[in-house]
Scaffold this active site. Structure first.
Site, short mmCIF file in Angstrom:
data_model
loop_
_atom_site.label_atom_id
_atom_site.label_comp_id
_atom_site.label_asym_id
_atom_site.label_seq_id
_atom_site.Cartn_x
_atom_site.Cartn_y
_atom_site.Cartn_z
N ASP A 34 0.83 -1.22 0.00
CA ASP A 34 0.00 0.00 0.00
C ASP A 34 0.86 1.27 0.00
O ASP A 34 0.33 2.38 0.08
CB ASP A 34 -0.95 0.00 1.20
CG ASP A 34 -0.21 -0.01 2.53
OD1 ASP A 34 1.05 -0.02 2.51
OD2 ASP A 34 -0.86 0.01 3.58
N GLN A 92 8.63 27.18 0.91
CA GLN A 92 7.50 27.91 1.51
C GLN A 92 7.91 28.29 2.94
O GLN A 92 7.59 27.63 3.92
CB GLN A 92 6.23 27.04 1.52
CG GLN A 92 4.99 27.74 2.08
CD GLN A 92 4.17 28.48 1.03
OE1 GLN A 92 4.20 28.14 -0.14
NE2 GLN A 92 3.45 29.51 1.46
N ASP A 165 19.45 36.00 -11.37
CA ASP A 165 18.60 37.05 -10.79
C ASP A 165 19.31 37.62 -9.56
O ASP A 165 20.35 37.11 -9.13
CB ASP A 165 17.21 36.49 -10.43
CG ASP A 165 17.29 35.26 -9.55
OD1 ASP A 165 18.31 35.11 -8.84
OD2 ASP A 165 16.36 34.44 -9.57
N LYS A 188 15.50 38.69 -13.72
CA LYS A 188 14.51 37.62 -13.98
C LYS A 188 13.11 38.03 -13.52
O LYS A 188 12.95 38.58 -12.45
CB LYS A 188 14.94 36.35 -13.24
CG LYS A 188 13.91 35.24 -13.23
CD LYS A 188 14.50 33.91 -12.73
CE LYS A 188 14.03 33.55 -11.35
NZ LYS A 188 14.45 32.24 -10.86
N ARG A 190 9.43 36.13 -12.91
CA ARG A 190 8.75 34.83 -12.92
C ARG A 190 7.28 35.05 -13.25
O ARG A 190 6.60 35.83 -12.60
CB ARG A 190 8.91 34.13 -11.57
CG ARG A 190 8.32 32.73 -11.58
CD ARG A 190 8.72 31.93 -10.34
NE ARG A 190 10.06 31.35 -10.40
CZ ARG A 190 10.41 30.31 -11.15
NH1 ARG A 190 9.51 29.74 -11.94
NH2 ARG A 190 11.63 29.84 -11.13
N ASP A 214 23.39 28.33 -9.19
CA ASP A 214 22.09 28.48 -8.54
C ASP A 214 21.97 27.40 -7.46
O ASP A 214 22.68 26.40 -7.52
CB ASP A 214 20.95 28.35 -9.57
CG ASP A 214 19.76 29.25 -9.22
OD1 ASP A 214 19.68 29.70 -8.05
OD2 ASP A 214 18.91 29.48 -10.10
N SER A 218 15.14 23.25 -10.86
CA SER A 218 13.91 22.50 -10.69
C SER A 218 13.39 22.11 -12.08
O SER A 218 13.75 21.07 -12.62
CB SER A 218 12.93 23.38 -9.90
OG SER A 218 11.76 22.70 -9.62
N GLY A 221 13.82 26.04 -16.20
CA GLY A 221 13.41 27.24 -16.94
C GLY A 221 14.34 28.42 -16.70
O GLY A 221 14.75 29.10 -17.65
C1 R5P Z 1 14.87 30.56 -7.24
O1 R5P Z 1 14.65 31.28 -6.28
C2 R5P Z 1 15.86 29.46 -7.18
O2 R5P Z 1 17.11 29.93 -6.79
C3 R5P Z 1 15.99 28.78 -8.53
O3 R5P Z 1 16.41 29.74 -9.47
C4 R5P Z 1 14.70 28.19 -8.97
O4 R5P Z 1 14.19 27.33 -7.96
C5 R5P Z 1 14.90 27.39 -10.23
O5 R5P Z 1 13.68 26.89 -10.67
P1 R5P Z 1 13.50 26.43 -12.17
O6 R5P Z 1 14.61 25.48 -12.48
O7 R5P Z 1 12.15 25.75 -12.15
O8 R5P Z 1 13.49 27.64 -13.03
#
Ligand code: R5P
Length: 286
Positions: A34, A92, A165, A188, A190, A214, A218, A221
């Site tokens: 499960d 968060q 950024d 940058k 968003r 960085d 994630s 982008g």
């Molecule tokens: C933003 O505050 C972080 O430092 C990264 O630039 C961000 O988490 C990257 O996210 P992604 O790869 O989705 O653009």
């Protein structure tokens, strides 16, 4: 000290134990049909100081870590250190609208309750390395940016650091101090979780080996858009380093956009070439 690895970080735990000349602890970890986790500690932990290394990328990783930490305490370990190279939910750290969960606080509070110390690597909401206190919870933030900068520094001749950024300008500044070169940042905006637009102002990168650092990649982008903009300035090369490579959209999108892409081994991925075992070992030996 006995070093245990969660299933997300078995290899890294082994490397950390080696760097500390410590023993690795044995576990049995599996999932029930499960999806529930089963954890059993196979090494005697009574009277031992223990560390559990587990990057937390998923909810399963988090539950596994909780079970490992609490079981070691129940078994009579003298101290139990939670080492989470990547720790999810740290994005968060503020409430933007009433009723939102302060996820970073809740996750840290639970982990703090069942361990004696918390360490992570480049926690998203902390700009500086070292000890921090967040909502009365102590957290060691280990900085892997110098390791990334030094690694890329050995591969390039004419470096300049460019931050995607203003938020990551500190990483570019730290890298530039180590390699003794210039640094600057892009601008940058968003638009959504996966959509960003990047502008280059008066940045001169022609003929330089641009290094972009960085904390997290994630979706990718931010880096892909940054690299496209930087390329217009005709650099000799574009070299990207991140601490935590989640690569949710894969790494193929970076081919042809960046000349070099590396991450630390906070999580296993095809470009995790920079080891953070030594800096974590150093922190545990503190
Ligand atoms: C933003 O505050 C972080 O430092 C990264 O630039 C961000 O988490 C990257 O996210 P992604 O790869 O989705 O653009």
């Amino acid at each position: 000290m006995l070093v245990f690895g969660g299933s997300r970080s078995t290899g890294l735990a082994w490397d950390i134990a080696k760097a500390m000349k410590a023993e690795t602890g044995k576990t049995e970890i599996k999932s029930f049909p499960d999806g529930e986790k089963y954890v059993k500690i196979l090494s005697g932990a009574k009277g031992s100081e223990c560390a559990v290394v587990q990057s937390v990328r998923s909810n399963d990783d988090l539950v596994e870590l909780m079970l490992l930490l609490d079981t070691l305490r129940d078994m009579g370990a003298t101290q139990v250190h939670a080492v989470m190279p990547y720790l999810a939910y740290m994005r968060q750290d503020r409430i933007f609208s009433e009723g939102e969960a302060l996820s970073a606080k809740t996750v840290l509070k639970i982990l703090d309750e069942i361990s004696d110390s918390l360490s992570t690597v480049n926690c998203h909401f902390l700009s500086d390395g070292g000890e921090a206190v967040f909502n009365h919870i102590r957290l060691m933030n280990i900085d892997a940016i110098p390791s990334l900068a030094r690694y890329i520094g050995t591969k390039v001749k004419n470096p300049i650091f460019v931050a995607p950024d203003k938020g990551s300008l500190g990483f570019a500044k730290a890298g530039a101090e180590i390699l003794d070169c210039e640094f600057d940042h892009l601008s940058k905006t968003r638009h959504s979780g996966s959509e960003v637009s990047i502008e280059m102002k008066d940045l001169y990168v022609k003929g330089h080996d641009v290094i972009v650092l960085d904390d997290i990649i994630s979706t990718g982008g931010t880096i892909v858009e940054s690299a496209k903009v930087i390329r217009k300035g005709r650099p000799a090369s574009i070299n990207v380093g991140c601490v935590h490579g989640l690569f949710l959209s894969g790494i193929d999108q970076f081919k042809g956009t960046c000349d070099r892409l590396v991450s630390t081994n906070s999580m296993d991925n095809p470009v995790s070439k920079v080891s953070i075992a030594d800096i974590i070992a150093k922190d545990l030996l503190r």
